[in-house]
Design a protein around this motif. Structure first.
Motif, PDB file in Angstrom:
ATOM      1  N   HIS A  77      -3.069   6.096   5.113  1.00  0.00           N
ATOM      2  CA  HIS A  77      -2.825   4.653   5.192  1.00  0.00           C
ATOM      3  C   HIS A  77      -1.530   4.368   5.943  1.00  0.00           C
ATOM      4  O   HIS A  77      -0.550   5.087   5.806  1.00  0.00           O
ATOM      5  CB  HIS A  77      -2.719   4.052   3.789  1.00  0.00           C
ATOM      6  CG  HIS A  77      -2.094   2.684   3.797  1.00  0.00           C
ATOM      7  ND1 HIS A  77      -2.846   1.542   3.985  1.00  0.00           N
ATOM      8  CD2 HIS A  77      -0.808   2.285   3.688  1.00  0.00           C
ATOM      9  CE1 HIS A  77      -2.022   0.493   3.982  1.00  0.00           C
ATOM     10  NE2 HIS A  77      -0.792   0.911   3.797  1.00  0.00           N
ATOM     11  N   CYS A  79       0.783   0.611   7.038  1.00  0.00           N
ATOM     12  CA  CYS A  79       0.832  -0.852   7.100  1.00  0.00           C
ATOM     13  C   CYS A  79       0.826  -1.318   8.564  1.00  0.00           C
ATOM     14  O   CYS A  79       0.690  -2.508   8.833  1.00  0.00           O
ATOM     15  CB  CYS A  79       2.054  -1.373   6.373  1.00  0.00           C
ATOM     16  SG  CYS A  79       2.082  -0.916   4.621  1.00  0.00           S
ATOM     17  N   CYS A 120       4.019   2.753  -1.119  1.00  0.00           N
ATOM     18  CA  CYS A 120       3.557   3.150   0.215  1.00  0.00           C
ATOM     19  C   CYS A 120       4.691   3.880   0.918  1.00  0.00           C
ATOM     20  O   CYS A 120       5.836   3.459   0.876  1.00  0.00           O
ATOM     21  CB  CYS A 120       3.141   1.924   1.019  1.00  0.00           C
ATOM     22  SG  CYS A 120       2.568   2.361   2.677  1.00  0.00           S
ATOM     23  N   CYS A 122       4.404   4.868   4.277  1.00  0.00           N
ATOM     24  CA  CYS A 122       3.970   4.972   5.674  1.00  0.00           C
ATOM     25  C   CYS A 122       5.132   4.938   6.658  1.00  0.00           C
ATOM     26  O   CYS A 122       5.034   5.450   7.761  1.00  0.00           O
ATOM     27  CB  CYS A 122       2.935   3.901   6.006  1.00  0.00           C
ATOM     28  SG  CYS A 122       3.608   2.262   6.322  1.00  0.00           S
ATOM     29  N   CYS A 127       6.359  -2.152   6.695  1.00  0.00           N
ATOM     30  CA  CYS A 127       5.720  -1.590   5.501  1.00  0.00           C
ATOM     31  C   CYS A 127       5.843  -2.545   4.325  1.00  0.00           C
ATOM     32  O   CYS A 127       6.906  -3.078   4.049  1.00  0.00           O
ATOM     33  CB  CYS A 127       6.356  -0.246   5.138  1.00  0.00           C
ATOM     34  SG  CYS A 127       5.633   0.485   3.659  1.00  0.00           S
ATOM     35  N   ARG A 128       4.710  -2.737   3.614  1.00  0.00           N
ATOM     36  CA  ARG A 128       4.687  -3.655   2.475  1.00  0.00           C
ATOM     37  C   ARG A 128       5.334  -3.040   1.235  1.00  0.00           C
ATOM     38  O   ARG A 128       5.537  -3.732   0.244  1.00  0.00           O
ATOM     39  CB  ARG A 128       3.233  -4.047   2.167  1.00  0.00           C
ATOM     40  CG  ARG A 128       2.580  -4.842   3.279  1.00  0.00           C
ATOM     41  CD  ARG A 128       1.193  -5.323   2.857  1.00  0.00           C
ATOM     42  NE  ARG A 128       0.221  -4.250   2.816  1.00  0.00           N
ATOM     43  CZ  ARG A 128      -0.669  -4.017   3.803  1.00  0.00           C
ATOM     44  NH1 ARG A 128      -0.704  -4.780   4.859  1.00  0.00           N
ATOM     45  NH2 ARG A 128      -1.531  -3.034   3.699  1.00  0.00           N
TER      46      ARG A 128
HETATM   47 ZN   LIG Z   1       3.429   1.006   4.282  1.00  0.00          ZN
END
Ligand SMILES: [Zn+2]
Length: 132
Positions: A77, A79, A120, A122, A127-128
């Motif tokens: 994954h 974002c 997360c 990423c 990025c969230r």
């Molecule tokens: Zn992210």
């Protein structure tokens, strides 16, 4: 013709899926070929916890990519993804969202994911912070 995909160590999480040749935008990357399970079975496996690589296909079926398949099973994954997925007649296909350079990791926005609330990692500028 599809670009060669390889699974190797990822900076995002575990192993990732990488391309060995340039991939133009909209080009098909590959198909997730793995065990097909009902959504009910998918819920059962998610509830058990641990590493889950389940992708929803439609309102009836999912694919559990932890049961074999090629490098597409390792798409992580992000974002800020560089690929998107489409479901056609029970097949889950991945396409390039933009031009992808050799050696880049293929990433997909999982939203909605099977593990909302998980942090997360990423590393994207936008990025969230958590999985949705
Ligand atoms: Zn992210």
């Amino acid at each position: 013709m599809t670009s060669k995909l390889v699974a190797r160590k990822s900076d995002i999480n575990g192993r990732g899926c990488f391309v060995t040749a340039p991939l133009p935008a909209r080009k098909k990357i590959g198909e997730l070929l793995s065990e097909r399970i009902t959504n009910r079975e998918a819920e059962r496996r998610v509830a058990k916890g641990g590493k889950v690589r389940i992708c929803g296909l439609d309102n009836r079926w999912s694919i559990d990519a932890s049961r074999g398949g090629d490098a597409t099973a390792y798409i992580n994954h992000s974002c800020a993804p560089n690929c998107f997925s489409r479901t056609t007649r029970g097949h889950l296909l991945f396409f390039a969202l933009r031009d992808i350079a050799p050696g880049e990791e293929i990433t997909l926005d999982y939203t909605p994911s099977q593990h909302p609330g998980r942090p997360c990692t990423c590393g994207a500028p936008n990025c969230r912070g958590v999985m949705k």
